[in-house]
Design a protein around this motif. Sequence first.
Motif, PDB file in Angstrom:
ATOM      1  N   PRO A  94     -25.631  17.222 -10.697  1.00 25.23           N
ATOM      2  CA  PRO A  94     -25.445  16.450 -11.927  1.00 25.23           C
ATOM      3  C   PRO A  94     -24.116  16.719 -12.636  1.00 25.23           C
ATOM      4  O   PRO A  94     -23.444  15.783 -13.073  1.00 25.23           O
ATOM      5  CB  PRO A  94     -26.626  16.869 -12.811  1.00 25.23           C
ATOM      6  N   GLY A  95     -23.730  17.956 -12.764  1.00 22.99           N
ATOM      7  CA  GLY A  95     -22.492  18.291 -13.461  1.00 22.99           C
ATOM      8  C   GLY A  95     -21.271  17.699 -12.783  1.00 22.99           C
ATOM      9  O   GLY A  95     -20.389  17.137 -13.438  1.00 22.99           O
ATOM     10  N   ARG A  96     -21.221  17.834 -11.481  1.00 23.80           N
ATOM     11  CA  ARG A  96     -20.096  17.281 -10.729  1.00 23.80           C
ATOM     12  C   ARG A  96     -20.083  15.759 -10.802  1.00 23.80           C
ATOM     13  O   ARG A  96     -19.027  15.137 -10.899  1.00 23.80           O
ATOM     14  CB  ARG A  96     -20.169  17.747  -9.271  1.00 23.80           C
ATOM     15  N   ALA A  97     -21.259  15.146 -10.792  1.00 24.49           N
ATOM     16  CA  ALA A  97     -21.342  13.684 -10.852  1.00 24.49           C
ATOM     17  C   ALA A  97     -20.786  13.158 -12.178  1.00 24.49           C
ATOM     18  O   ALA A  97     -20.016  12.192 -12.198  1.00 24.49           O
ATOM     19  CB  ALA A  97     -22.789  13.229 -10.672  1.00 24.49           C
ATOM     20  N   VAL A  98     -21.150  13.795 -13.279  1.00 23.78           N
ATOM     21  CA  VAL A  98     -20.659  13.347 -14.582  1.00 23.78           C
ATOM     22  C   VAL A  98     -19.151  13.546 -14.676  1.00 23.78           C
ATOM     23  O   VAL A  98     -18.422  12.659 -15.142  1.00 23.78           O
ATOM     24  CB  VAL A  98     -21.395  14.074 -15.735  1.00 23.78           C
ATOM     25  N   ALA A  99     -18.675  14.700 -14.218  1.00 21.56           N
ATOM     26  CA  ALA A  99     -17.230  14.961 -14.250  1.00 21.56           C
ATOM     27  C   ALA A  99     -16.481  13.940 -13.387  1.00 21.56           C
ATOM     28  O   ALA A  99     -15.425  13.440 -13.774  1.00 21.56           O
ATOM     29  CB  ALA A  99     -16.939  16.381 -13.780  1.00 21.56           C
ATOM     30  N   GLU A 100     -17.026  13.604 -12.238  1.00 19.85           N
ATOM     31  CA  GLU A 100     -16.397  12.623 -11.343  1.00 19.85           C
ATOM     32  C   GLU A 100     -16.416  11.228 -11.966  1.00 19.85           C
ATOM     33  O   GLU A 100     -15.432  10.478 -11.884  1.00 19.85           O
ATOM     34  CB  GLU A 100     -17.112  12.607  -9.984  1.00 19.85           C
ATOM     35  N   ALA A 101     -17.513  10.865 -12.619  1.00 17.12           N
ATOM     36  CA  ALA A 101     -17.594   9.554 -13.282  1.00 17.12           C
ATOM     37  C   ALA A 101     -16.546   9.456 -14.386  1.00 17.12           C
ATOM     38  O   ALA A 101     -15.870   8.430 -14.532  1.00 17.12           O
ATOM     39  CB  ALA A 101     -18.992   9.327 -13.856  1.00 17.12           C
ATOM     40  N   GLU A 102     -16.375  10.519 -15.158  1.00 15.64           N
ATOM     41  CA  GLU A 102     -15.386  10.510 -16.231  1.00 15.64           C
ATOM     42  C   GLU A 102     -13.973  10.452 -15.653  1.00 15.64           C
ATOM     43  O   GLU A 102     -13.106   9.748 -16.164  1.00 15.64           O
ATOM     44  CB  GLU A 102     -15.555  11.741 -17.120  1.00 15.64           C
ATOM     45  N   ARG A 103     -13.739  11.175 -14.564  1.00 16.87           N
ATOM     46  CA  ARG A 103     -12.420  11.149 -13.918  1.00 16.87           C
ATOM     47  C   ARG A 103     -12.112   9.740 -13.412  1.00 16.87           C
ATOM     48  O   ARG A 103     -11.003   9.227 -13.586  1.00 16.87           O
ATOM     49  CB  ARG A 103     -12.369  12.157 -12.764  1.00 16.87           C
ATOM     50  N   GLN A 104     -13.087   9.100 -12.804  1.00 19.28           N
ATOM     51  CA  GLN A 104     -12.901   7.736 -12.307  1.00 19.28           C
ATOM     52  C   GLN A 104     -12.627   6.762 -13.460  1.00 19.28           C
ATOM     53  O   GLN A 104     -11.771   5.879 -13.353  1.00 19.28           O
ATOM     54  CB  GLN A 104     -14.126   7.276 -11.515  1.00 19.28           C
ATOM     55  N   LEU A 105     -13.351   6.937 -14.569  1.00 19.27           N
ATOM     56  CA  LEU A 105     -13.118   6.082 -15.730  1.00 19.27           C
ATOM     57  C   LEU A 105     -11.699   6.299 -16.262  1.00 19.27           C
ATOM     58  O   LEU A 105     -11.002   5.336 -16.584  1.00 19.27           O
ATOM     59  CB  LEU A 105     -14.147   6.362 -16.827  1.00 19.27           C
ATOM     60  N   THR A 136     -19.874  11.477 -26.966  1.00 20.97           N
ATOM     61  CA  THR A 136     -20.910  12.477 -26.698  1.00 20.97           C
ATOM     62  C   THR A 136     -20.797  12.983 -25.265  1.00 20.97           C
ATOM     63  O   THR A 136     -20.926  14.185 -25.010  1.00 20.97           O
ATOM     64  CB  THR A 136     -22.310  11.879 -26.954  1.00 20.97           C
ATOM     65  N   ALA A 137     -20.543  12.083 -24.328  1.00 18.16           N
ATOM     66  CA  ALA A 137     -20.389  12.483 -22.918  1.00 18.16           C
ATOM     67  C   ALA A 137     -19.217  13.437 -22.753  1.00 18.16           C
ATOM     68  O   ALA A 137     -19.319  14.435 -22.026  1.00 18.16           O
ATOM     69  CB  ALA A 137     -20.187  11.241 -22.044  1.00 18.16           C
ATOM     70  N   LEU A 138     -18.105  13.162 -23.414  1.00 20.08           N
ATOM     71  CA  LEU A 138     -16.948  14.059 -23.332  1.00 20.08           C
ATOM     72  C   LEU A 138     -17.300  15.435 -23.890  1.00 20.08           C
ATOM     73  O   LEU A 138     -16.922  16.463 -23.316  1.00 20.08           O
ATOM     74  CB  LEU A 138     -15.751  13.470 -24.071  1.00 20.08           C
ATOM     75  N   GLY A 139     -18.035  15.458 -24.994  1.00 15.37           N
ATOM     76  CA  GLY A 139     -18.475  16.742 -25.557  1.00 15.37           C
ATOM     77  C   GLY A 139     -19.403  17.488 -24.612  1.00 15.37           C
ATOM     78  O   GLY A 139     -19.308  18.711 -24.460  1.00 15.37           O
ATOM     79  N   THR A 140     -20.289  16.759 -23.964  1.00 18.64           N
ATOM     80  CA  THR A 140     -21.197  17.366 -22.994  1.00 18.64           C
ATOM     81  C   THR A 140     -20.403  17.965 -21.835  1.00 18.64           C
ATOM     82  O   THR A 140     -20.692  19.084 -21.391  1.00 18.64           O
ATOM     83  CB  THR A 140     -22.201  16.326 -22.466  1.00 18.64           C
ATOM     84  N   LEU A 141     -19.418  17.250 -21.349  1.00 14.79           N
ATOM     85  CA  LEU A 141     -18.584  17.765 -20.254  1.00 14.79           C
ATOM     86  C   LEU A 141     -17.846  19.033 -20.665  1.00 14.79           C
ATOM     87  O   LEU A 141     -17.754  19.982 -19.876  1.00 14.79           O
ATOM     88  CB  LEU A 141     -17.579  16.706 -19.793  1.00 14.79           C
TER      89      LEU A 141
END
Length: 193
Positions: A94-105, A136-141
């Motif tokens: 999960p952690g890597r997936a969120v970080a990858e989604a944000e990087r892609q965005l 919120t997502a950025l804060g979570t990351l």
Amino acid sequence: MVWLIVIVAVLAVLAVGCALGLPRLRTRRLRERFGAEYERALRGHGDDVRAAERDLSDRVRRSRELHLRPLAPADQERARQRLAEVQELFVDDPGRAVAEAERQLAELLDRIGYPADGRPEALSVRHAGALPGYRTALGTLERAQAVQVGTEELRSALLAVRELTRQVLTAEPVEPPGPAAPALRKAPAPRTN
């Protein structure tokens, strides 16, 4: 002579009405356009309505100066496919997936032409509804790098990043300012999943 006094009085009443009504109209329009971002700007300016509205109006003005480029349909499809792959990765990491989604965005926003400096503010003009979740997502990351963050919080972050990505992919391109600006192609209609 009486008609002149009546006309001047009517014009004075109209002028006062406009002077009192225009600020309210501006406030209403900014609240409707920015939603929760209006309240965030207001808090950020110590509840100073004029300063917050000046900030939001400046964002709108600066957004007109951006030269946003539409993505080719093939690039849009690739971005959607990569997002689907990231969602599948979430099951295992999960952690890597969120970080990858944000990087892609972030890469997507770079290609479109959103500035890296002040990006959330620039996004707020066209994507205000998705911005609170993205913040919120950025804060979570950020917290996920320092401490263990729960899967549910990461899932919410991934959904927020996914929503903003989808909005950006389906947004109508903006004509650059000026009479000699080349016409931009219209974005294809959003697909339903």
